[in-house]
Design a protein around this motif. Structure first.
Motif, short mmCIF file in Angstrom:
data_model
loop_
_atom_site.label_atom_id
_atom_site.label_comp_id
_atom_site.label_asym_id
_atom_site.label_seq_id
_atom_site.Cartn_x
_atom_site.Cartn_y
_atom_site.Cartn_z
N ALA A 461 -12.32 4.68 -2.97
CA ALA A 461 -11.05 4.94 -3.66
C ALA A 461 -9.87 4.65 -2.73
CB ALA A 461 -11.01 6.39 -4.14
N LEU A 462 -10.00 5.02 -1.46
CA LEU A 462 -8.92 4.78 -0.51
C LEU A 462 -8.69 3.29 -0.30
CD1 LEU A 462 -6.87 6.04 1.40
CD2 LEU A 462 -8.67 6.24 3.13
N GLY A 463 -9.78 2.53 -0.20
CA GLY A 463 -9.64 1.07 -0.08
C GLY A 463 -8.95 0.47 -1.29
N ALA A 464 -9.33 0.93 -2.48
CA ALA A 464 -8.70 0.43 -3.71
C ALA A 464 -7.22 0.79 -3.74
CB ALA A 464 -9.41 1.01 -4.93
N ALA A 465 -6.89 2.01 -3.32
CA ALA A 465 -5.49 2.44 -3.32
C ALA A 465 -4.65 1.60 -2.36
CB ALA A 465 -5.41 3.92 -2.95
N VAL A 466 -5.21 1.29 -1.20
CA VAL A 466 -4.47 0.47 -0.22
C VAL A 466 -4.28 -0.94 -0.75
CG1 VAL A 466 -4.62 -0.61 2.06
CG2 VAL A 466 -5.10 1.84 1.80
N ARG A 467 -5.33 -1.53 -1.33
CA ARG A 467 -5.20 -2.89 -1.86
C ARG A 467 -4.18 -2.93 -2.99
NH1 ARG A 467 -10.71 -2.57 -0.72
NH2 ARG A 467 -11.27 -1.95 -2.85
N TRP A 468 -4.21 -1.92 -3.86
CA TRP A 468 -3.22 -1.87 -4.95
C TRP A 468 -1.81 -1.76 -4.38
CZ3 TRP A 468 -0.03 2.36 -6.30
CH2 TRP A 468 0.72 2.17 -7.47
N SER A 469 -1.64 -0.91 -3.39
CA SER A 469 -0.31 -0.72 -2.80
C SER A 469 0.21 -2.00 -2.18
CB SER A 469 -0.36 0.40 -1.75
OG SER A 469 -0.84 1.61 -2.31
N ARG A 470 -0.69 -2.74 -1.52
CA ARG A 470 -0.27 -4.01 -0.91
C ARG A 470 0.08 -5.05 -1.96
NH1 ARG A 470 -5.19 -4.17 3.51
NH2 ARG A 470 -4.11 -3.09 5.24
N SER A 471 -0.64 -5.02 -3.08
CA SER A 471 -0.42 -6.06 -4.10
C SER A 471 0.80 -5.77 -4.97
CB SER A 471 -1.66 -6.18 -5.00
OG SER A 471 -1.79 -5.03 -5.85
N LEU A 472 1.27 -4.53 -4.96
CA LEU A 472 2.32 -4.14 -5.89
C LEU A 472 3.59 -4.99 -5.77
CD1 LEU A 472 2.65 -2.14 -8.16
CD2 LEU A 472 3.55 -0.47 -6.53
N PRO A 473 4.08 -5.29 -4.56
CA PRO A 473 5.27 -6.15 -4.48
C PRO A 473 5.08 -7.51 -5.13
CG PRO A 473 4.90 -5.05 -2.38
CD PRO A 473 3.69 -4.79 -3.21
N ASP A 474 3.89 -8.11 -4.94
CA ASP A 474 3.63 -9.42 -5.56
C ASP A 474 3.57 -9.30 -7.08
OD1 ASP A 474 3.52 -10.73 -3.13
OD2 ASP A 474 1.35 -10.45 -2.92
N VAL A 475 2.95 -8.23 -7.56
CA VAL A 475 2.88 -8.02 -9.01
C VAL A 475 4.28 -7.86 -9.59
CG1 VAL A 475 2.05 -6.47 -10.83
CG2 VAL A 475 0.57 -7.02 -8.89
N LEU A 476 5.13 -7.11 -8.90
CA LEU A 476 6.48 -6.88 -9.39
C LEU A 476 7.34 -8.14 -9.35
CD1 LEU A 476 7.17 -3.38 -7.80
CD2 LEU A 476 6.57 -3.90 -10.17
N ARG A 477 7.02 -9.03 -8.40
CA ARG A 477 7.78 -10.29 -8.33
C ARG A 477 7.35 -11.29 -9.38
NH1 ARG A 477 7.59 -9.51 -2.60
NH2 ARG A 477 5.62 -10.63 -2.49
N THR A 478 6.13 -11.14 -9.89
CA THR A 478 5.59 -12.10 -10.84
C THR A 478 6.27 -11.96 -12.19
OG1 THR A 478 3.44 -12.04 -9.73
CG2 THR A 478 3.49 -12.92 -11.98
N GLN A 479 6.75 -13.05 -12.69
CA GLN A 479 7.40 -13.06 -13.99
C GLN A 479 6.36 -13.35 -15.08
OE1 GLN A 479 10.71 -12.30 -14.42
NE2 GLN A 479 10.56 -11.82 -12.24
N PRO A 480 6.61 -12.92 -16.31
CA PRO A 480 5.71 -13.30 -17.40
C PRO A 480 5.58 -14.82 -17.49
CG PRO A 480 7.27 -11.63 -18.13
CD PRO A 480 7.71 -12.06 -16.76
N PRO A 481 4.42 -15.33 -17.88
CA PRO A 481 4.21 -16.78 -17.89
C PRO A 481 5.25 -17.52 -18.72
CG PRO A 481 2.16 -15.61 -18.31
CD PRO A 481 3.24 -14.59 -18.34
N ALA A 482 5.74 -18.62 -18.15
CA ALA A 482 6.64 -19.49 -18.91
C ALA A 482 5.84 -20.22 -19.98
CB ALA A 482 7.29 -20.49 -17.97
N PRO A 483 6.50 -20.67 -21.04
CA PRO A 483 5.78 -21.45 -22.06
C PRO A 483 5.10 -22.67 -21.44
CG PRO A 483 8.00 -20.88 -22.79
CD PRO A 483 7.92 -20.50 -21.34
#
Length: 709
Positions: A461-483
């Motif tokens: 669970a701790l490994g998953a939480a750390v990976r999620w935390s690291r990925s969060l900035p990239d997820v937030l920067r990702t825009q919905p797919p363009a057409p």
């Protein structure tokens, strides 16, 4: 129509999940479902009105019953429907006339039963959509709103759920009670648990959308058999990420079968389950692989929220536990760094002389003599500037302690030390056991925090939480797919475009492709070789021939006219022998050497759509089976990230004196291939470039294959 944006429905689910009055329609003493639902509402703290509806019995469950919804004579917020299958639609018609907008349909016998059931469900759904009703089910157990003590739930609740920050959405009725029991056993607090049933009207994505806005919910846990509305799922997952609410999902149905596009090497690299992994990773959804992992990961994240990093300081009273934690940390990608010199100095003053001061820290069994030792060590480790979070190993007592006052003092001091630190502290037991009433009471008295589980589950669970935390900035920067780009000419149904035609398609759309000439006889082959310069390559180019090398249809390192003529005849003979006729064309290309060969493949997943796989190309595809997946569209940063996941990624960095690859040029080419695939429309089944040769800044497609569904 896509879930979450259905026309006519009030998109707020507040009335469904927080009703002030509930009617149990079809309540009867003959049904355990009916009795359980009624008892749950009475015993779990619901303070609103509960109306029992049965047209044939004036009394049900010892209470007066009404003949119909109309007979109730006062407003009803939620109708819980348990009538026989043919009568369900009539109940909703009556309810809609009375202004009842929210329904849970426990009754089965709809789409899950076959053609007649599907017809009934379609008829029911048409009415629900026309009236704009909120309907959970049919064939669902209902829900448990522990945050508001509202439990219209069809199975017996043997232990009152603990109110807390984790909400659970399940595409399973039978497992809901097991999850409730395990959450209680591990002291994981519940906000809302929903059993979805057939998802005729409301889907998982609708409920997630509600939970993102629900102040009682901090973490969302999902049990998924399928993702019915992938576009909507992506939208609500991004909303959850923006709200800082982790989604943990157990997605079942992992397939060992590769993609159906077996013509392409990519089919061996892309399976249903790996695409789910890629989709969840890009959307910031944490994937669990068991119910225990689902609940425990959600419980840990409810305690910690996003973590600042993966550098873990460990405090335990056990040398053996230190070794287990060190091994599991490496497997989970967590770092256990050395303590700073000042931390080491302070710890040496605190622990016994026979203790070894290092990370993980074993303060030894001296904790039985000095009850302050573990909390003091935690204070010191948490202050280390090189530590992002602390893992402390503490087991709650399972039976009443011999000295209750000493136990309260110990756990109280530990809780106070945790409150003092400004870093996340994760508490783990040694093994996964139930939290008993003794341990639960001690936590309540002292403020001691949530205990994540045993060592193995906690580290996972701790490994998953750390990976999620690291990925969060990239997820937030990702825009919905363009057409998708404007569609270009596509192939015929079932057609396969082999190298020459596929390469021309790539080149016409800006993808760098090695020069090639299609030749019909030896003289044309020699003339083409003279133009591009020796050495050259000859390849069989018959229509429909997908794997040239498998039949001996490739000749390399041809350094003069005679070699070209001999090779041309050999390739023609091979084609004739394998049934491709006496006049099949032969392709001439300049010989390329050196560099690194990549595979860039795209296949269409039936749920998630076009999926990109990158891997080492050529013969390494079959040997290594090492690939990284992303859903299209991708950005250059996505491509570079995917390449970095490959076991052979160092080859692109210039390992052992080779020329480093221009990763920007590689990323640009791969993005171009992806955009071309998106423009080819829904009939594209697969597009593969293998190999894509990378030598410094030169990036060229040497071979390609396009398959049309």
């Amino acid at each position: 129509m896509t879930a979450g944006v259905r026309t006519g429905r009030d998109t707020s689910l507040q009335g469904l999940f927080a009703p002030k009055s509930i009617a149990l329609v079809g309540a009867t003493d003959k049904s355990g479902w009916s009795l359980s639902t009624y008892q749950n509402l009475l015993t779990q703290g619901f303070t609103g009105s509960v109306h029992l509806v049965n047209p044939r019995s004036p009394e049900v469950h010892g209470q007066k019953a009404c003949k119909s919804l109309t007979d109730i004579g006062e407003p009803v917020d939620l109708a819980f429907v348990m009538v026989p299958t043919p009568a369900v639609l009539d109940v909703l018609r009556e309810g809609a006339r009375l202004g009842i907008r929210n329904y849970v349909i426990l009754t089965a016998g709809f789409g899950e039963t076959g053609p007649e059931g599907r017809r009934r469900e379609e008829e029911l759904h048409a009415f629900v959509r026309e009236q704009g009703l909120n309907v959970l089910g049919p064939n669902g157990n209902g829900y448990v709103n522990a945050a508001a003590s509202i439990t219209p739930y069809g199975l017996a609740i043997t232990q009152p759920p603990l109110a807390g920050p984790v909400s659970v959405v399940l595409q399973s009725g039978a497992l809901a009670s097991a999850v409730l029991t395990f959450m209680h056993a591990r002291n994981v607090g519940l906000a809302l648990l929903t059993s979805m049933g057939n998802e005729m009207s409301l889907s998982v994505t609708d409920v997630i959308d509600h939970l993102v806005d629900d102040p009682a919910t901090e973490v969302i846990a999902l049990f998924l058999e399928t993702v019915r509305h992938p576009d909507e799922f992506a939208r609500v997952a991004r909303r959850a990420a923006e709200a800082g609410k982790p989604i943990v999902a157990l997605k079942i149905g992992a397939s060992r079968l590769a993609s159906r596009t077996a013509q392409a090497h990519t089919g061996a690299l892309v399976g249903d389950d790996r695409v789910v992994d890629a989709a969840f990773r890009q959307l910031g959804v944490i994937r669990a692989h068991s119910l225990e992992e689902l609940v425990l990961t959600a419980g840990l994240l409810a305690r910690t929220g996003p973590l600042p990093g993966g550098r873990i300081g460990v405090v335990t009273p056990s040398g053996g536990a230190c070794e287990i934690i060190a091994d599991r940390a490496e497997q989970e990608g967590l770092e256990i760094p050395p303590f700073a010199p000042e931390t080491t100095a302070r710890l040496k003053e605190a622990v016994p002389d026979f203790a070894t001061v290092q990370n993980p820290l074993d303060v030894t069994g001296y904790v039985l003599v000095d009850r302050t030792l573990l909390p003091r060590a935690l204070d010191t480790v948490a202050a280390d500037p090189g530590i992002d979070a602390v893992l402390a190993l503490v087991d709650l007592p399972r039976v009443p302690p011999a000295d209750p006052e000493a136990a309260r003092a110990y756990f109280g001091a530990f809780a106070e030390a945790i409150r003092r630190t400004d870093k996340p502290v994760v508490v783990s037991g040694n093994v996964l056991t139930d939290v008993t009433e003794t341990g639960r009471g001690l936590q309540a008295e002292t403020g001691f925090p949530h205990v994540a589980g045993g060592i193995d589950h906690t580290m996972k669970a701790l490994g998953a939480a750390v990976r999620w935390s690291r990925s969060l900035p990239d997820v937030l920067r990702t825009q919905p797919p363009a057409p998708a780009p404007a569609a270009v000419t596509t192939g015929q149904s079932g057609e396969v475009w082999t190298e020459h035609r596929a390469a021309r398609l790539l080149a016409d759309h800006g993808v760098p492709v090695v020069p090639s000439t299609l030749t019909a006889d030896e003289d044309e082959a020699v003339a083409a070789a003279e133009r591009v310069g020796y050495p050259v390559v000859l390849k069989a180019a018959a229509e429909g021939l997908q794997h040239k090398s498998d039949i001996g249809g490739v000749r390399l390192d041809l350094d003069g006219p005679d070699a070209v003529r001999d090779a041309f005849r050999e390739v023609r003979d091979t084609l004739r022998h394998h049934g491709h006729g006496a006049a099949a064309p032969v392709l001439v290309q300049p010989q390329r050497s050196g560099g690194t060969e990549l595979l860039v493949g795209i296949v269409r997943d039936p749920t998630w759509g076009l999926t990109l796989a990158v891997a080492l190309g050529g013969i390494w595809v079959e040997i290594l089976a090492d690939s990284a997946l992303r859903l299209l569209p991708v950005t250059p940063a996505d491509v570079r990230s995917a390449l970095g996941e490959l076991r052979g990624a160092r080859l692109l960095d210039g390992a052992r004196g080779t020329e480093p690859a221009d990763l920007d040029a590689v990323a640009e080419a791969v993005v171009g291939i992806g955009e071309l695939a998106r423009s080819l429309g829904p009939r594209l089944e697969s597009l593969e470039v293998n190999p894509l040769l990378v030598r410094g800044s030169r990036v060229e497609a040497l071979d390609a294959l396009v398959t049309w569904a």
